[in-house]
Scaffold this motif. Structure first.
Motif, PDB file in Angstrom:
ATOM      1  N   ARG A 250       0.839  -1.191   0.000  1.00  0.00           N
ATOM      2  CA  ARG A 250       0.000   0.000   0.000  1.00  0.00           C
ATOM      3  C   ARG A 250       0.879   1.248   0.000  1.00  0.00           C
ATOM      4  NH1 ARG A 250      -4.955  -1.499   4.192  1.00  0.00           N
ATOM      5  NH2 ARG A 250      -5.588  -3.424   3.142  1.00  0.00           N
ATOM      6  N   PRO A 251       0.454   2.281  -0.725  1.00  0.00           N
ATOM      7  CA  PRO A 251       1.286   3.472  -0.841  1.00  0.00           C
ATOM      8  C   PRO A 251       1.423   4.220   0.475  1.00  0.00           C
ATOM      9  CG  PRO A 251      -0.805   3.723  -2.029  1.00  0.00           C
ATOM     10  CD  PRO A 251      -0.748   2.329  -1.543  1.00  0.00           C
ATOM     11  N   THR A 252       2.508   4.982   0.583  1.00  0.00           N
ATOM     12  CA  THR A 252       2.799   5.763   1.788  1.00  0.00           C
ATOM     13  C   THR A 252       3.058   7.234   1.468  1.00  0.00           C
ATOM     14  OG1 THR A 252       5.157   5.230   1.621  1.00  0.00           O
ATOM     15  CG2 THR A 252       3.789   3.761   2.974  1.00  0.00           C
TER      16      THR A 252
ATOM     17  N   GLU B  72      -3.701  11.989   2.511  1.00  0.00           N
ATOM     18  CA  GLU B  72      -3.872  10.872   1.583  1.00  0.00           C
ATOM     19  C   GLU B  72      -4.385   9.660   2.348  1.00  0.00           C
ATOM     20  OE1 GLU B  72      -4.190   9.462  -1.062  1.00  0.00           O
ATOM     21  OE2 GLU B  72      -3.203  10.482  -2.709  1.00  0.00           O
ATOM     22  N   GLY B  73      -4.984   8.701   1.613  1.00  0.00           N
ATOM     23  CA  GLY B  73      -5.395   7.444   2.204  1.00  0.00           C
ATOM     24  C   GLY B  73      -6.644   7.550   3.063  1.00  0.00           C
ATOM     25  N   CYS B  74      -7.060   6.431   3.622  1.00  0.00           N
ATOM     26  CA  CYS B  74      -8.291   6.371   4.404  1.00  0.00           C
ATOM     27  C   CYS B  74      -8.230   5.216   5.396  1.00  0.00           C
ATOM     28  CB  CYS B  74      -9.492   6.188   3.473  1.00  0.00           C
ATOM     29  SG  CYS B  74     -11.094   6.179   4.302  1.00  0.00           S
ATOM     30  N   ASN B  75      -8.762   5.454   6.603  1.00  0.00           N
ATOM     31  CA  ASN B  75      -8.789   4.419   7.642  1.00  0.00           C
ATOM     32  C   ASN B  75     -10.166   3.800   7.841  1.00  0.00           C
ATOM     33  OD1 ASN B  75      -6.120   5.018   8.058  1.00  0.00           O
ATOM     34  ND2 ASN B  75      -6.368   5.906  10.079  1.00  0.00           N
TER      35      ASN B  75
ATOM     36  N   MET C 175      -6.224   0.647  -2.134  1.00  0.00           N
ATOM     37  CA  MET C 175      -5.498   1.290  -3.231  1.00  0.00           C
ATOM     38  C   MET C 175      -4.582   2.400  -2.746  1.00  0.00           C
ATOM     39  SD  MET C 175      -8.151   1.583  -6.442  1.00  0.00           S
ATOM     40  CE  MET C 175      -9.488   2.360  -5.536  1.00  0.00           C
ATOM     41  N   ARG C 176      -5.097   3.246  -1.839  1.00  0.00           N
ATOM     42  CA  ARG C 176      -4.369   4.462  -1.471  1.00  0.00           C
ATOM     43  C   ARG C 176      -3.740   4.400  -0.083  1.00  0.00           C
ATOM     44  NH1 ARG C 176      -4.251   8.967  -4.541  1.00  0.00           N
ATOM     45  NH2 ARG C 176      -5.381   8.830  -6.513  1.00  0.00           N
ATOM     46  N   GLY C 177      -3.921   3.291   0.633  1.00  0.00           N
ATOM     47  CA  GLY C 177      -3.241   3.120   1.906  1.00  0.00           C
ATOM     48  C   GLY C 177      -3.933   3.792   3.071  1.00  0.00           C
ATOM     49  N   LYS C 178      -3.274   3.766   4.226  1.00  0.00           N
ATOM     50  CA  LYS C 178      -3.825   4.351   5.445  1.00  0.00           C
ATOM     51  C   LYS C 178      -3.797   5.875   5.382  1.00  0.00           C
ATOM     52  CE  LYS C 178      -2.628   0.510   8.518  1.00  0.00           C
ATOM     53  NZ  LYS C 178      -1.891   0.115   9.742  1.00  0.00           N
ATOM     54  N   HIS C 179      -4.663   6.492   6.196  1.00  0.00           N
ATOM     55  CA  HIS C 179      -4.713   7.954   6.252  1.00  0.00           C
ATOM     56  C   HIS C 179      -3.380   8.499   6.747  1.00  0.00           C
ATOM     57  CE1 HIS C 179      -6.802  11.879   6.845  1.00  0.00           C
ATOM     58  NE2 HIS C 179      -5.788  12.043   7.672  1.00  0.00           N
ATOM     59  N   ARG C 180      -2.889   9.498   6.060  1.00  0.00           N
ATOM     60  CA  ARG C 180      -1.656  10.173   6.455  1.00  0.00           C
ATOM     61  C   ARG C 180      -1.771  11.654   6.095  1.00  0.00           C
ATOM     62  NH1 ARG C 180      -1.641   6.708   2.362  1.00  0.00           N
ATOM     63  NH2 ARG C 180      -0.650   7.275   0.376  1.00  0.00           N
ATOM     64  N   SER C 181      -1.673  12.479   7.101  1.00  0.00           N
ATOM     65  CA  SER C 181      -1.872  13.919   6.959  1.00  0.00           C
ATOM     66  C   SER C 181      -0.563  14.639   6.662  1.00  0.00           C
ATOM     67  CB  SER C 181      -2.451  14.501   8.253  1.00  0.00           C
ATOM     68  OG  SER C 181      -3.675  13.907   8.602  1.00  0.00           O
ATOM     69  N   ARG C 182      -0.676  15.706   5.900  1.00  0.00           N
ATOM     70  CA  ARG C 182       0.421  16.655   5.794  1.00  0.00           C
ATOM     71  C   ARG C 182       0.473  17.470   7.085  1.00  0.00           C
ATOM     72  NH1 ARG C 182      -0.777  19.922   0.401  1.00  0.00           N
ATOM     73  NH2 ARG C 182       0.973  21.146   1.214  1.00  0.00           N
TER      74      ARG C 182
END
Length: 490
Positions: A174-176, A200-203, A214-221
């Motif tokens: 999964r992308p990071t 990016e991503g969603c939990n 597809m887009r991996g776990k949630h990760r905030s800027r």
């Protein structure tokens, strides 16, 4: 879905200097499909291309390398993506450009890497979501190794891999990646509005969705990164900044010292939040508004409602996909909310934010949806009277929990329910438009005779048709004189 091809008259280096080498620069074309989040990825890829001294062309037939940025959200999106890839391959034959290279990027490439490599040997490279900033380098490698006939996949961080290595199964990871404010970008939107991807991503575990896969776990800027980007956009003259991610209400919670739960309401005492970010945005000088897209009902709090109400630079518009209202369907969807929670939230939003336009989406034909459950949804739509509403027919996504559920609804019934729901909303939209006649609205001008209000997001909502031309990219005030379909006249 939206499809965009792009143009730029000349190429610039990383610091903005004009590039004028003796030999012709490599020309890269881009066809971007899908949502605004995918569009930002396309902008980052083009920024990488320009940074490497290449040229962008809006004419696919002139491109040395053509990138198709795909979507895989629902079946129709996948079909459109496949058609775009096959059309691009066919056109390079018709245009006598057999040397043109074809790259496939985006969600479909990320999700179906192995299958696509086997089924589409005409594609020269598939890249994953973590490779969007590396597309310039990947193009150079493809051009350098034109003599290699086999198609490739660039999906790991192994920059030493050669074109002959075709066993890079990047979809298994999964992308990071998450963009930063200084990531090179070439904006594809008009000069007066832009999208800022704040996470990016969603939990969330929604049973109908495969986006987390597809887009991996949630990760905030970081807040500093987002604010730096917004300030730069405002300095460039951008009037509307659309804040996007899979779930912007979860923004910052992954950065908290103590882990946030799946239904955690926004609470700035625990760490960075969307509410805190908006309060900082309010302090930025300039004439602009920010728009909130893709919020989740589970994370709203009184703090966020009060913040929006007190920040006049936040558009009176909330996009909050609810998906359904029947409690049994919500449980099967694993939406982490209930009818009571949703009704209470809507009441708080409308009472706390005067003039608010609510946008939502619902899914009809979810597995096991009975006539009674659908009727309850229709009654809810009639009762709440959303200013903006979209309906999706359930799409059976392989790899999702819902795809394996019993009680899959026939297409005929899904189509009938879609038409019934849209018919109800069309009447509501007409009535709401009529109620606005005689009111003066602040509008952002998209074209000389086309504008949008705070209640209209670009590409997905209604427009305001102007009787008198106005300067593009500026705010104006006009009185509503009538309506035509979903659009207002002013």
């Amino acid at each position: 879905m939206n499809s965009r091809a792009v143009a730029v008259p000349k190429a610039f280096g990383a610091n903005g200097e004009s590039l004028t080498p003796l030999r012709r620069r490599t020309r890269v074309g881009m066809i971007s499909l899908g949502c605004a989040k995918n569009l930002v990825d396309a902008e980052i890829m083009l920024g990488s291309v320009l940074q490497r001294g290449m040229e962008i062309t809006s004419r696919p037939e002139d491109a040395d390398v053509l990138v198709v940025n795909t979507c895989a959200f629902v079946d129709s999106a996948k079909e459109e993506s496949i058609e775009a890839i096959l059309e691009a391959h066919q056109q390079r034959g018709l245009n006598r450009r057999p040397d043109q290279k074809l790259i496939v990027s985006g969600c479909m490439s990320q999700r179906f890497a192995k299958e696509l490599r086997q089924e589409m040997p005409e594609v020269d490279a598939f890249i994953g979501l973590d490779q969007v900033t590396q597309i310039g380098e990947i193009v150079e490698r493809i051009i350098t190794h034109q003599s290699h006939a086999s198609h490739k996949s660039y999906a790991t961080d192994d920059t030493d891999a050669t074109n002959d290595e075709v066993d890079l199964a990047f979809a298994d990871t999964r992308p990071t990646y998450v963009p930063n404010y200084d990531t090179p970008r070439f904006r594809l939107t008009p000069a007066h509005f832009a999208y800022a991807k704040i996470a990016e991503g969603c939990n969330h575990p929604c049973s109908f969705c495969v986006i987390p896969q597809m887009r991996g776990k949630h990760r905030s800027r970081s807040p500093e990164s987002v604010l730096a980007e917004i300030r730069a956009l405002v300095r460039e003259g951008v009037r509307e900044i659309n804040l996007i991610s899979q779930d912007i209400t979860y923004y910052g919670m992954d950065l908290w010292p103590r882990k946030a739960g799946p239904c955690q309401p926004i609470d700035s005492t625990r760490g960075p939040t969307l509410a805190a970010l908006l309060r900082e945005v309010q302090q930025i000088e300039g004439e602009f508004w920010v728009r909130l897209l893709y919020t989740h009902p589970a994370h709203w709090s009184d703090e966020l409602v009060e913040t929006i109400a007190h920040c006049d630079k936040v558009a009176r518009y909330v996009d909050i996909p609810l998906q359904h209202i029947d409690d049994s369907v919500l449980r099967r969807m694993r939406r982490e909310t209930s009818r009571a929670h949703i009704e209470n939230l809507i009441n708080k939003l409308r009472a706390g934010i005067p003039g608010l336009a609510l946008r939502t989406t619902f899914i009809v034909g979810f597995p096991g949806e009975t006539d009674a459950e659908f009727t309850r949804l229709l009654d809810f739509i009639r009762c709440v009277r959303f200013e903006r509403l979209g309906i999706f027919k359930y799409s059976q996504e392989g790899g999702s929990r819902a795809a394996k559920m019993p009680g899959q609804i026939p297409a005929k019934i899904k189509n009938a329910r879609y038409r019934a729901a849209m018919s109800v909303q069309q009447q509501i939209a007409h009535e709401i438009a009529c109620e606005k006649v005689g009111r003066e609205l602040r509008l952002l001008v998209d074209q000389p005779h086309i504008a949008r209000s705070q209640g209209d997001a670009p590409d997905v909502d209604a427009r305001v048709v102007l009787s008198k031309a106005a300067p593009v990219g500026e705010f104006i005030w006009r009185t509503v004189t009538g309506s035509r379909g979903y659009d207002l006249l002013a």
